[in-house]
Design a protein around this motif. Structure first.
Motif, PDB file in Angstrom:
ATOM      1  N   ARG B  40      -1.319  21.301  19.801  1.00 17.64           N
ATOM      2  CA  ARG B  40      -0.767  22.138  18.758  1.00 17.64           C
ATOM      3  C   ARG B  40      -0.650  23.590  19.209  1.00 17.64           C
ATOM      4  NH1 ARG B  40      -0.976  20.377  13.403  1.00 17.64           N
ATOM      5  NH2 ARG B  40      -1.746  22.353  12.587  1.00 17.64           N
ATOM      6  N   TYR B  44       2.771  25.520  19.168  1.00 17.18           N
ATOM      7  CA  TYR B  44       2.864  26.641  18.240  1.00 17.18           C
ATOM      8  C   TYR B  44       2.082  27.829  18.782  1.00 17.18           C
ATOM      9  CZ  TYR B  44       4.428  22.885  15.233  1.00 17.18           C
ATOM     10  OH  TYR B  44       5.103  21.821  14.716  1.00 17.18           O
ATOM     11  N   ALA B  48       4.506  31.920  16.684  1.00 17.37           N
ATOM     12  CA  ALA B  48       5.075  30.997  15.699  1.00 17.37           C
ATOM     13  C   ALA B  48       4.309  31.052  14.383  1.00 17.37           C
ATOM     14  CB  ALA B  48       5.061  29.579  16.249  1.00 17.37           C
ATOM     15  N   ASP B  49       3.030  31.383  14.464  1.00 11.76           N
ATOM     16  CA  ASP B  49       2.183  31.366  13.271  1.00 11.76           C
ATOM     17  C   ASP B  49       1.950  32.734  12.662  1.00 11.76           C
ATOM     18  OD1 ASP B  49       0.104  28.575  14.276  1.00 11.76           O
ATOM     19  OD2 ASP B  49       1.579  28.707  12.667  1.00 11.76           O
ATOM     20  N   PHE B  50       2.436  33.798  13.314  1.00 10.46           N
ATOM     21  CA  PHE B  50       2.168  35.131  12.776  1.00 10.46           C
ATOM     22  C   PHE B  50       2.774  35.266  11.392  1.00 10.46           C
ATOM     23  CE2 PHE B  50       0.613  39.306  13.244  1.00 10.46           C
ATOM     24  CZ  PHE B  50       1.493  40.159  12.597  1.00 10.46           C
ATOM     25  N   PRO B  51       1.984  35.698  10.390  1.00  9.14           N
ATOM     26  CA  PRO B  51       2.504  35.740   9.016  1.00  9.14           C
ATOM     27  C   PRO B  51       3.574  36.822   8.834  1.00  9.14           C
ATOM     28  CG  PRO B  51       0.329  36.756   9.131  1.00  9.14           C
ATOM     29  CD  PRO B  51       0.588  36.158  10.481  1.00  9.14           C
ATOM     30  N   ASP B  52       4.436  36.594   7.848  1.00  4.22           N
ATOM     31  CA  ASP B  52       5.463  37.568   7.520  1.00  4.22           C
ATOM     32  C   ASP B  52       4.885  38.559   6.516  1.00  4.22           C
ATOM     33  OD1 ASP B  52       8.905  37.321   6.291  1.00  4.22           O
ATOM     34  OD2 ASP B  52       7.590  39.028   6.647  1.00  4.22           O
ATOM     35  N   TYR B  69      -3.468  39.428  16.471  1.00  3.92           N
ATOM     36  CA  TYR B  69      -3.424  38.045  16.003  1.00  3.92           C
ATOM     37  C   TYR B  69      -3.525  37.073  17.179  1.00  3.92           C
ATOM     38  CZ  TYR B  69      -1.933  33.875  13.452  1.00  3.92           C
ATOM     39  OH  TYR B  69      -1.879  32.618  12.891  1.00  3.92           O
ATOM     40  N   ASP B  84      -7.208  32.778  10.618  1.00  7.64           N
ATOM     41  CA  ASP B  84      -6.265  32.394   9.568  1.00  7.64           C
ATOM     42  C   ASP B  84      -6.962  32.282   8.225  1.00  7.64           C
ATOM     43  OD1 ASP B  84      -4.273  30.378  11.779  1.00  7.64           O
ATOM     44  OD2 ASP B  84      -3.740  32.259  10.805  1.00  7.64           O
TER      45      ASP B  84
END
Lengths: 381, 340
Positions: B40, B44, B48-52, B69, B84
């Motif tokens: 994973r 990712y 790809a996982d950095f929040p908006d 991050y 997270d």
């Protein structure tokens, strides 16, 4: 959630009795099935993506009951949840789906030509017709467990699918992030768009995380065919229109669904499906066809008849308010749809709706004329 | 009950060892899990996982960069709490109408160390420049419906951080017969300790507070437990805004003239006080009655903070009386922040 209960090994320091949830005030399928023995057996397990038993049951622990419906009280975090936690989920599935056994096989039939009739429901009573289902994309975890990266990739794949030449339908993609408040409110009022989940059934299962990131809808120009992305399931596919032509709604539903599946398969991302559970979706209540086919129908007299509930049960139908699952009826207008999802095919379930609604409209007309309907009450289907 | 807790008595090391022991029983799944987890991570990457966070206005969103991050995302505390998880509440709740929220929480004591790279700037932002990397926090408890019970949390700030799970399991309150000393169990923190009474005798309230708190701490220590505390951050609590003393001392007070004066906010700011509605942090003031309390938690001791409230409230009352008499009032000079 991907993390509500991740310190699973740490929790094993506490005995089963210490960790077991207090379900004494609960009334949902999970609470009825879960025992200390089952909890003890499953609590140290995880699916390959790290989903645990506590993750599965959290929504049912946090939500003891629902005023109108018997809730399921557990969700899957990925395809493997249904295997790893089968000691809990098989009995829940059996309770929820009329005794469906672990050895039973589910039949899929999306051939709309097998539907008989359905094009002549009286539009004076049947205000609108709709069929929806969900699909999960293989290779991803499900909405309770998704990371932001996974959700975004699902969105990307869905948008690509809607723009691919194989799709051949005119329409537009609307990511939630870029909608204005006014656009959103209009779409919700038209029953097209989903709200940010406020239902604690969904929020406690972690499905509202990161809202509105990677959530959106695609619809065709007439707004008779819609795809919701990343709400309670990866995809929700909806066909709907005003009036009573369920046959047309179902035809559009089947053709659209098959086209979507072809496109996803070409990209090496088929839908989650198996012979036993049919289509794999987040909520165990949607396994099988995942199909809810229904109408908004005016039944002011029939709905106050003492046998209304019994008629619905015998016809294998359920009622909801016109705002959806958590609402009550307004002005004698009900949302009537199939109760079953697993153990019968799509065609069979829509047929039940078509036949059942036709009968109920006839009963309504009889009651309007002051006549009795006792002779019309059907046998249990 | 004593037996199960004695296992935990010797602290973190024991817990880690027990966890490893339990882990080996489930080793089949653990092996599969780490292979899947590695896969994973490959599929990712952090980007790809950095929040908006573009529509966000909280301390976490102001401090979190893609670089931070990426460095912290694959770390976990000994009990497996991740970055997270720390930030989920801040991602889900872009902003609050009345206050700039913190936007992240700790899952355990170690969070503040493992994720120091993000917690430190957030703490600095929230606690007006207190730098946990260089400064020390002083603790000094040497002194002298009915607002009792907590509601099931509905605030999305708390629910999105998972604090309402399993409600009402293991939640409760203890109070003395006079109902002026209370302990809340398992709400936003393990324990919340409250001393209160009608009227303006803050000295008595604080004396009872210190006595009671010391007694609770003593009884807990007798049983082999301790409160989480360190020199850098003071008392360790779930929300970084409560680090240090975790202390909020305040009064419900009527200030009808001051409420209408445009200088009210500035006066409060300079006195290092804040106002809330009398229903608590998420309410607005009704009429002219306010909840006035200390703004700061970290970098000043308990005694200092309570003194500040007493002196500040006395000043506000003076202003109110002057305005009643038609006299003018002065904005006080700002109180200095930290002990140098």
């Amino acid at each position: 959630m991907p993390f509500g209960n991740t310190h699973n090994n740490f929790k094993l320091n506490y005995k089963v009795e210490e960790e077991f949830p207090d379900l004494s005030k609960h009334n949902n399928h999970m609470a009825k099935v879960l025992t200390k023995e089952i909890y003890g057996k499953l609590r140290d397990k995880q699916t390959p993506s790290g989903y645990t038993l506590d993750d599965v049951i959290q929504t049912g622990v946090d939500n003891p009951g629902h005023p109108f419906i018997m809730t399921v009280g557990c969700v899957a975090g990925d395809e493997e949840s249904y295997e790893v936690f089968k000691d809990l989920l098989d009995p829940v599935i059996s309770d929820r789906h009329g005794g469906y056994k672990a050895t039973d096989k589910h039949k899929t039939d999306l051939n709309f030509e097998n539907l008989k009739g359905g094009d002549d429901l009286d539009p004076n009573y049947v205000l609108s017709s709709r069929v929806r289902t969900g699909r999960s994309i293989k290779g991803f975890t499900l909405p309770p467990h998704n990371s932001r990266g996974e959700r975004r990739l699902i969105e990307k794949l869905s948008v690509e699918a809607m723009h691919s030449p194989g799709w051949r339908v005119q329409g537009k993609v609307l990511p939630l992030k870029s909608m204005t408040d006014a656009e959103q409110e209009q779409l919700i009022a038209d029953h097209f768009l989903f709200d940010k989940p406020v239902s604690p059934l969904l929020t406690c299962a972690g499905m509202a995380r990161d809202w509105p990131d990677a959530r959106g809808i695609w619809h065709n120009d007439n707004k008779t065919f819609l795809v919701w992305v990343n709400e309670e399931d990866h995809l929700r596919v909806i066909s709907m229109q005003k009036g009573g032509n369920m046959r047309e709604v179902f035809r559009r539903f089947c053709t659209g669904l098959q086209r979507i599946e072809e496109i996803f398969k070409k990209h090496n991302h088929g839908f989650m499906w198996n012979e036993h559970l049919g289509y794999i979706l987040t909520c165990p209540s949607n396994l099988g066809t995942g199909l809810r086919g229904g109408v908004h129908v005016k039944l002011p007299k029939l709905s106050t008849h003492p046998k209304f509930e019994e008629i619905l049960t015998r016809l294998r139908l359920q009622k909801r308010g016109t705002g959806g699952v958590d609402t009550a009826s307004v002005g004698g207008v009900f949302d009537i749809s199939n109760a079953d999802r697993l153990g019968s095919s799509e065609v069979y379930q829509v047929q039940l709706v078509v036949d059942g609604v036709k009968l109920m409209v006839e009963m309504e007309k009889k009651l309007e004329k002051g006549e009795a309907i006792d002779s019309m009450i059907p046998a249990q289907k | 009950m004593a037996n199960s807790f004695t296992r935990m008595m010797t602290g973190r090391n024991t817990a880690v060892m027990l966890a490893v022991g339990a882990g080996s029983l489930a080793s089949g799944y653990l092996l599969t899990e780490s292979a899947a987890a590695a896969e994973r991570r490959r599929l990712y990457p952090a980007s790809a996982d950095f929040p908006d966070l573009r529509k966000h206005n909280n301390c976490m969103a102001a401090a979190l960069t893609p670089t931070i991050y990426a460095r912290l995302r694959d770390k976990a505390t000994p009990s497996n709490w991740t970055l997270d998880q720390c930030i989920q509440t801040g991602v889900d709740n872009p902003g609050h109408p009345f206050i700039k929220t913190v936007g992240m929480v700790a899952g355990d004591e170690e969070s503040y160390e493992v994720f120091a790279e993000i917690f430190d700037p957030v703490i600095k932002d929230r606690h007006n420049g207190y730098d946990p990397r260089t400064m020390k926090h002083p603790t000094d408890l040497d002194a002298s419906k009915e607002h009792f019970l907590f509601d099931k949390p509905v605030s999305p700030l708390l629910t999105a951080a998972g604090m309402a799970r399993d409600w009402p399991d293991a939640r409760g309150i203890w109070h003395n017969n006079e109902r002026n000393f209370l302990i809340w169990i398992n709400e936003e923190d393990h324990t919340r300790i409250i001393s209160m009474e009608k009227g303006g005798n803050m000295k008595r309230v604080f004396e009872r507070f210190c006595r009671g708190l010391k007694q609770v701490e003593h009884l807990i220590q007798e049983r082999g437990w301790e409160f989480m505390w360190n020199e850098r951050l003071g008392y360790i609590l779930t929300c970084p805004s409560n680090l240090g003393t975790g202390l909020r001392a305040g009064v419900h007070i009527r200030l009808p003239f001051l409420a209408k004066d445009p200088r009210f906010k500035k006066i409060l700011d300079n006195l290092r006080l804040q106002k809330r509605g009398t229903g608590g942090v998420d309410t607005a003031a009704t009429g002219d009655t306010f909840d006035i309390s200390n703004l700061d938690r970290l970098g000043k001791s308990e005694v200092e903070l309570v003194q500040l409230v007493i002196d500040g409230v006395n000043y506000l009352i003076e202003c109110e009386k002057r305005l009643e008499r038609g006299q003018d009032i002065k904005i006080p000079s700002p109180i200095p922040q930290f002990r140098k």
